[in-house]
Design an enzyme around this catalytic site. Structure first.
Site, PDB file in Angstrom:
ATOM      1  N   TYR A  68       0.932  -2.963 -11.839  1.00  0.00           N
ATOM      2  CA  TYR A  68       1.382  -4.118 -12.549  1.00  0.00           C
ATOM      3  C   TYR A  68       2.484  -3.645 -13.567  1.00  0.00           C
ATOM      4  O   TYR A  68       2.087  -2.757 -14.187  1.00  0.00           O
ATOM      5  CB  TYR A  68       0.480  -5.004 -13.217  1.00  0.00           C
ATOM      6  CG  TYR A  68       1.088  -6.249 -13.714  1.00  0.00           C
ATOM      7  CD1 TYR A  68       1.910  -7.116 -12.726  1.00  0.00           C
ATOM      8  CD2 TYR A  68       0.797  -6.737 -15.036  1.00  0.00           C
ATOM      9  CE1 TYR A  68       2.274  -8.367 -13.295  1.00  0.00           C
ATOM     10  CE2 TYR A  68       1.292  -7.990 -15.339  1.00  0.00           C
ATOM     11  CZ  TYR A  68       1.990  -8.725 -14.596  1.00  0.00           C
ATOM     12  OH  TYR A  68       2.509  -9.793 -15.138  1.00  0.00           O
ATOM     13  N   HIS A 105      -3.201  -3.198 -20.222  1.00  0.00           N
ATOM     14  CA  HIS A 105      -3.734  -2.958 -18.834  1.00  0.00           C
ATOM     15  C   HIS A 105      -3.230  -1.337 -18.669  1.00  0.00           C
ATOM     16  O   HIS A 105      -3.004  -0.538 -19.453  1.00  0.00           O
ATOM     17  CB  HIS A 105      -2.850  -3.799 -17.724  1.00  0.00           C
ATOM     18  CG  HIS A 105      -2.991  -5.099 -17.835  1.00  0.00           C
ATOM     19  ND1 HIS A 105      -4.467  -5.767 -17.772  1.00  0.00           N
ATOM     20  CD2 HIS A 105      -2.048  -6.126 -18.526  1.00  0.00           C
ATOM     21  CE1 HIS A 105      -4.259  -7.081 -18.196  1.00  0.00           C
ATOM     22  NE2 HIS A 105      -2.928  -7.304 -18.426  1.00  0.00           N
ATOM     23  N   ARG A 133       3.978  -5.262 -16.401  1.00  0.00           N
ATOM     24  CA  ARG A 133       3.940  -5.797 -17.572  1.00  0.00           C
ATOM     25  C   ARG A 133       2.556  -5.427 -18.427  1.00  0.00           C
ATOM     26  O   ARG A 133       1.479  -5.884 -18.343  1.00  0.00           O
ATOM     27  CB  ARG A 133       4.091  -7.332 -17.594  1.00  0.00           C
ATOM     28  CG  ARG A 133       5.394  -7.849 -17.175  1.00  0.00           C
ATOM     29  CD  ARG A 133       5.359  -9.100 -17.241  1.00  0.00           C
ATOM     30  NE  ARG A 133       6.831  -9.712 -16.989  1.00  0.00           N
ATOM     31  CZ  ARG A 133       7.350 -10.303 -15.770  1.00  0.00           C
ATOM     32  NH1 ARG A 133       6.151 -10.092 -14.928  1.00  0.00           N
ATOM     33  NH2 ARG A 133       8.259 -10.376 -15.446  1.00  0.00           N
ATOM     34  N   GLU A 189       1.786 -15.972  -7.403  1.00  0.00           N
ATOM     35  CA  GLU A 189       3.289 -16.326  -7.795  1.00  0.00           C
ATOM     36  C   GLU A 189       4.439 -16.306  -6.765  1.00  0.00           C
ATOM     37  O   GLU A 189       5.267 -17.250  -6.786  1.00  0.00           O
ATOM     38  CB  GLU A 189       3.787 -15.406  -9.055  1.00  0.00           C
ATOM     39  CG  GLU A 189       2.794 -15.598 -10.261  1.00  0.00           C
ATOM     40  CD  GLU A 189       1.892 -14.402 -10.186  1.00  0.00           C
ATOM     41  OE1 GLU A 189       1.452 -13.985  -9.286  1.00  0.00           O
ATOM     42  OE2 GLU A 189       1.448 -14.100 -11.474  1.00  0.00           O
ATOM     43  N   ASP A 193      -2.195 -11.138 -16.567  1.00  0.00           N
ATOM     44  CA  ASP A 193      -1.747 -10.930 -18.184  1.00  0.00           C
ATOM     45  C   ASP A 193      -1.799 -12.535 -18.546  1.00  0.00           C
ATOM     46  O   ASP A 193      -2.216 -13.403 -17.899  1.00  0.00           O
ATOM     47  CB  ASP A 193      -0.154 -10.581 -18.212  1.00  0.00           C
ATOM     48  CG  ASP A 193       0.923 -11.109 -17.447  1.00  0.00           C
ATOM     49  OD1 ASP A 193       0.613 -12.324 -16.984  1.00  0.00           O
ATOM     50  OD2 ASP A 193       2.030 -10.611 -17.459  1.00  0.00           O
ATOM     51  N   ASP A 205      -0.660 -13.018 -11.918  1.00  0.00           N
ATOM     52  CA  ASP A 205      -0.826 -11.872 -12.600  1.00  0.00           C
ATOM     53  C   ASP A 205      -1.770 -11.487 -13.666  1.00  0.00           C
ATOM     54  O   ASP A 205      -2.152 -12.647 -14.401  1.00  0.00           O
ATOM     55  CB  ASP A 205       0.862 -11.724 -13.154  1.00  0.00           C
ATOM     56  CG  ASP A 205       1.687 -11.399 -11.949  1.00  0.00           C
ATOM     57  OD1 ASP A 205       1.574 -11.100 -11.049  1.00  0.00           O
ATOM     58  OD2 ASP A 205       2.991 -11.507 -12.438  1.00  0.00           O
ATOM     59  N   GLU A 233       0.400 -14.580 -19.269  1.00  0.00           N
ATOM     60  CA  GLU A 233       1.307 -15.817 -18.391  1.00  0.00           C
ATOM     61  C   GLU A 233       0.733 -15.799 -17.272  1.00  0.00           C
ATOM     62  O   GLU A 233       0.700 -17.072 -16.553  1.00  0.00           O
ATOM     63  CB  GLU A 233       2.818 -14.914 -18.010  1.00  0.00           C
ATOM     64  CG  GLU A 233       3.688 -14.833 -19.428  1.00  0.00           C
ATOM     65  CD  GLU A 233       3.929 -16.266 -20.004  1.00  0.00           C
ATOM     66  OE1 GLU A 233       4.291 -17.168 -19.568  1.00  0.00           O
ATOM     67  OE2 GLU A 233       3.544 -16.377 -21.243  1.00  0.00           O
TER      68      GLU A 233
END
Length: 845
Positions: free
Chosen positions: A293, A340, A295, A7, A82, A80, A84
């Site tokens: 991470y 996670h 989130r 990203e 997740d 990432d 998204e």
């Protein structure tokens, strides 16, 4: 060549260093495309077909990705870990396939931390894209689009002044409005406490009266001064002896490591960070490889990390601080694919990381993670009971001591809105002792309404109700603030007029869709989709078949019908019963002037809702929507306040669309001034002073020019020689003296906010540049924001917000600019000198 897509550029730079020359790592800068913000982007009648559009500011970026993909043998999607991140990878793969630039080999890898071992391990174990997570993303994105783009046109046409509504943000707004209603409905109860100030062996302590005349005292038992004074006199006249001493051991266990939600809550409590600022700082720490991470809804920690953490604890503390067995925490998340590892440092030997706010957040994460694997704190709580000789009156003192700190040595979790703690230090005392009575106090108290939400308590409540997801809370809260539905005062949320009206509209016409259980149930269904247990289009169809007819039904109503329904729905709020028993809807202006038929009701206008009289235009009485009280007490002050002592003209108090104001004179010659909100004792004297602004404080001792105090669009201020200084409140406009004024102006000039041609104030200050050593600053520029280390300036890309830029991004931009050499100065090129014309040859004779 293998192409890796991530990203952010900071993440790309770190990963490329770990992977070596055979890999090229490019950043997508987040999502590359989205649903176009127009009707028809999601088409329910075509089996929920969705149109996607590449962001305009990502076109050149994606061309670079596509060109690199055409030359690559393998594409690795490393966004990432997740939903998204899965969606970004899916979008990149889809776009490359459309451009016929997709390599034959496509893999998806995820890692929870950006460390060499985590990255190389992930690259060795690739997988395919997770279609269930992608389906959950599509369902959530379509739901939010259909909710917003179906409901917003209804709001624009039926509720003037409303901007838009969102599926999750509308429920978050309702929480804030409901709390406001609770506070308004709250009626304080008086109660008293009787405290004896005692002393024993030189140590003073307090004991509370808990039994009076043989009856146990509850919180509200002593409900007035008379009963409290009677109880106080009884304590003063009695001799109290220690009758019982009870000691209980207590054990306090540490909290688990941070999740997204608990990190936002604790950063708000301990550091004063907003949820969005916390996530920005955490993002920078993650991209720098300092933390895992950020989130996540999981509290579990990798077994290898637990052992490394236990080693770190053993190095810093003796063996009593390390429990015999590791602590294992489990998550309550319904969807295991999104649960996670907890947020933790990637290296427990590293106590410090980042700079500024990032360093503060890292320290919080480090301490919380370390405490989670330490021994419990051992406490001892002592309760001492004292009675008079008759046994009718009883005092109680409590104390708590820490016998062994355990994890307290590192960290203690914060709490919201804590009550008074009566636990204090007690002397060594025995049964039969008679402590010396130094004094007796009777203290008056009043019950308090529930506190307004802070960011921490709002996030906690949203998570408790299962509304939205922790990763979205920051953007949800920021949207409410950006649309002026709420405001923040002293770190608490207050519902604005527009937010309160929007909530009332949704509760009246769309009650199911702002119901807490409905929204939480929808989150549960989305989890079912991401777990592969429900089809995403079936979920959308079920939602749409109920929501669309309801929206059409409200759209068919006349605006007057909507206003009339809201008038009835909000009747108790806008027109509460009067103490004198009169009609709550009676117009105070019509009553004062002897007119009949003056009845108040809710009206809709171009700038929003307001309360007005039925006798309009004969009666021009109005009141803002959010100005409660049907008796019109506040608005009843509208009218002539008195005459100006110098001009002799009447000064009128009026209420307009932007709030109350005063007016002197008529027509174009009239002088007006808004009534500041912080003048709670506003009267004729204040009105005269406001109309006399600006006020001249005096001549500046250095320049001889006048210093002017005034109130402007952004609040009270000082002005001198084209430069400005901010005042703290309205009263200071009329009270500030010369010394204070000169000091404020000097401070403003030093901050670079003095106006004129002074040096601009940095938008953000980062750390030192690793090569030049200069402090990196984010600056506003004539041609847009830029970063500088004092020697090299680099323009910030348009798709990057200046306030969000990280140290790594800034260094990359500066280094890239420096590599190109000094920028060429723009200007008109000098024309080349004209060549002289050759002399003409004479014709031969």
């Amino acid at each position: 060549m293998q192409l890796v897509i991530v990203e952010s550029p900071a993440k790309a730079k770190t990963i490329e260093k770990y992977l070596g020359k055979d890999f090229k790592v490019l950043a997508s800068y987040g999502h590359v495309r989205d649903l176009p913000p127009k009707d028809g982007s999601v088409r329910p009648d075509e089996d929920f077909a969705m149109d996607w559009e590449l962001y305009r500011d990502k076109q050149s970026r994606f061309k670079e990705i596509a060109d690199a993909a055409k030359k690559a043998d393998r594409l690795v999607l490393a966004t990432d870990p997740d939903r998204e991140g899965e969606a970004i990878s899916w979008h990149v793969q889809e776009l490359l396939a459309k451009r016929k630039a997709l390599p034959k080999s496509v893999d998806r890898v995820t890692f929870n931390a950006i460390t060499k071992s985590a990255v190389t391990e992930a690259m060795a174990h690739p997988r395919a894209l997770d279609t269930d997570l992608i389906d959950a993303y599509l369902a959530r994105r379509a739901l939010d689009y259909l909710f917003g783009f179906t409901l917003s046109p209804v709001l624009w046409r039926k509720l003037p002044g409303a901007k838009s509504a969102g599926r999750v943000q509308s429920v978050a707004l309702r929480l804030i409005v409901d709390r406001e209603r609770e506070i308004e409905a709250f009626r304080a109860d008086e109660y008293w406490s009787v405290i004896a100030k005692l002393e024993h062996d030189g140590t003073q302590f307090d004991a509370r009266l808990v039994r009076f005349k043989g009856e146990k005292l509850d919180k509200l038992t002593l409900g007035n001064e008379g009963s409290a004074m009677e109880a106080k006199a009884a304590v003063e006249g009695a001799r109290f002896t220690v009758e019982d001493i009870e000691t209980k051991p207590l054990k306090r266990s540490p909290a688990p490591p941070f999740t997204t939600s608990t990190l936002q809550q604790e950063a708000a409590r301990k550091l004063g960070f907003s949820a969005s600022h916390t996530m920005r700082c955490a993002q920078s720490l993650y991209e720098a490889g300092a933390i895992t991470y950020m989130r996540t809804d999981g509290v579990q920690m990798d077994p290898g990390a637990i052992m490394a953490l236990r080693d770190a604890i053993a190095e810093r503390y003796d063996s009593s601080y390390l429990p015999e067995n590791p602590r294992f925490y489990s998550t309550k998340a319904k969807n295991a694919q999104e649960a996670h590892e907890a947020i933790r440092p990637t290296d427990f030997r590293r106590e410090h990381a980042g700079s500024g706010d990032e360093a503060k957040l890292y320290a919080l994460i480090f301490k919380r993670a370390m405490a989670s694997q330490m021994s419990a704190a051992q406490l001892e709580r002592t309760t001492v009971t004292l009675r008079d000789p008759t046994g009718a009156h009883e005092l109680r003192a409590t104390g708590q001591i820490v016998k062994f700190p355990g994890f307290f040595a590192v960290y203690q979790e914060g709490i919201d809105d804590s009550e008074d703690d009566e636990d204090g230090l007690l002397p060594i005392i025995r049964k039969g002792d008679c402590p010396l009575k130094k004094a007796v106090e009777a203290n008056q108290h009043f019950t308090q309404p529930p506190p307004r939400f802070s960011e921490a308590s709002l996030v906690k409540r949203l998570e408790e109700l299962g509304i939205g997801r922790p990763s979205t809370y920051a953007s949800t809260i920021q949207t409410l603030r950006d649309r002026a539905y709420v405001r923040m005062e002293k770190n608490r949320f207050f519902a604005e007029e527009s937010g309160r009206l929007l909530t009332a509209f949704l509760e009246r016409f769309f009650p199911n869709y702002v119901a807490y259980d409905f929204t939480a149930g929808m989150e549960g269904e989305l989890d079912e989709v991401s777990g592969g247990r429900e089809a995403w289009k079936a979920l959308l169809a079920k939602f749409w078949q109920d929501f669309k007819p309801k929206a059409d039904e409200v759209m068919d109503k006349l605006p007057s019908e909507v206003t009339e329904a809201l008038d009835d729905y909000l009747s108790n709020y806008l027109f509460p019963p009067r103490e004198d028993g009169g009609d709550p809807r009676a117009c105070p202006m019509c009553q004062a002037e002897g007119r009949s038929g003056g009845r108040l009701s809710l009206r809709g206008g171009r700038f929003g809702a307001f309360v007005a009289c039925a006798n309009y235009p004969e009666c021009k009485y109005t009141r803002r929507f959010a100005q409660p009280g049907g008796n019109g007490e506040e608005a009843g002050e509208d009218g002539v306040m008195g005459t100006h002592p110098e001009t002799g003209l009447p000064i009128h108090r009026k209420t307009g669309r932007f709030g109350p104001y005063i007016e002197m004179g008529e027509g174009k010659e009239a002088k007006r001034a808004s009534i500041p909100k912080d003048l709670d004792d506003f009267d004729l004297d204040w009105a005269v002073q406001l109309l006399g602004l600006p006020r001249i404080v005096g001549e500046h001792p250095d320049t001889g020019l006048e210093i002017e105090a005034n109130i402007g669009r952004y609040g009270p201020y000082l002005r001198h020689d084209g430069k400005y200084g901010k005042l703290s409140n309205t009263r200071e406009v009329f009270e500030v003296g010369m010394n204070r004024a000169v000091d404020i102006l000097a401070q403003a000039a030093n901050r670079g906010t003095g106006g004129g041609r002074g040096k601009a104030e940095p938008i953000k200050t980062l750390g030192a540049h690793p090569t030049s050593g200069g402090e990196i600053k984010v600056m506003p520029g004539r041609y847009g924001p830029y970063v500088t280390d004092g020697s090299t300036n680099a323009t910030i890309p348009k798709d990057v917000k200046p306030k969000d830029i990280t140290d790594a991004q800034a260094i990359e931009l500066i280094d890239a600019r420096a590599a190109k050499g000094p920028a060429k100065k723009k200007g008109r090129k000098k024309a080349a000198p004209k060549k002289k014309a050759a002399p003409k040859k004479k014709a031969a004779s």
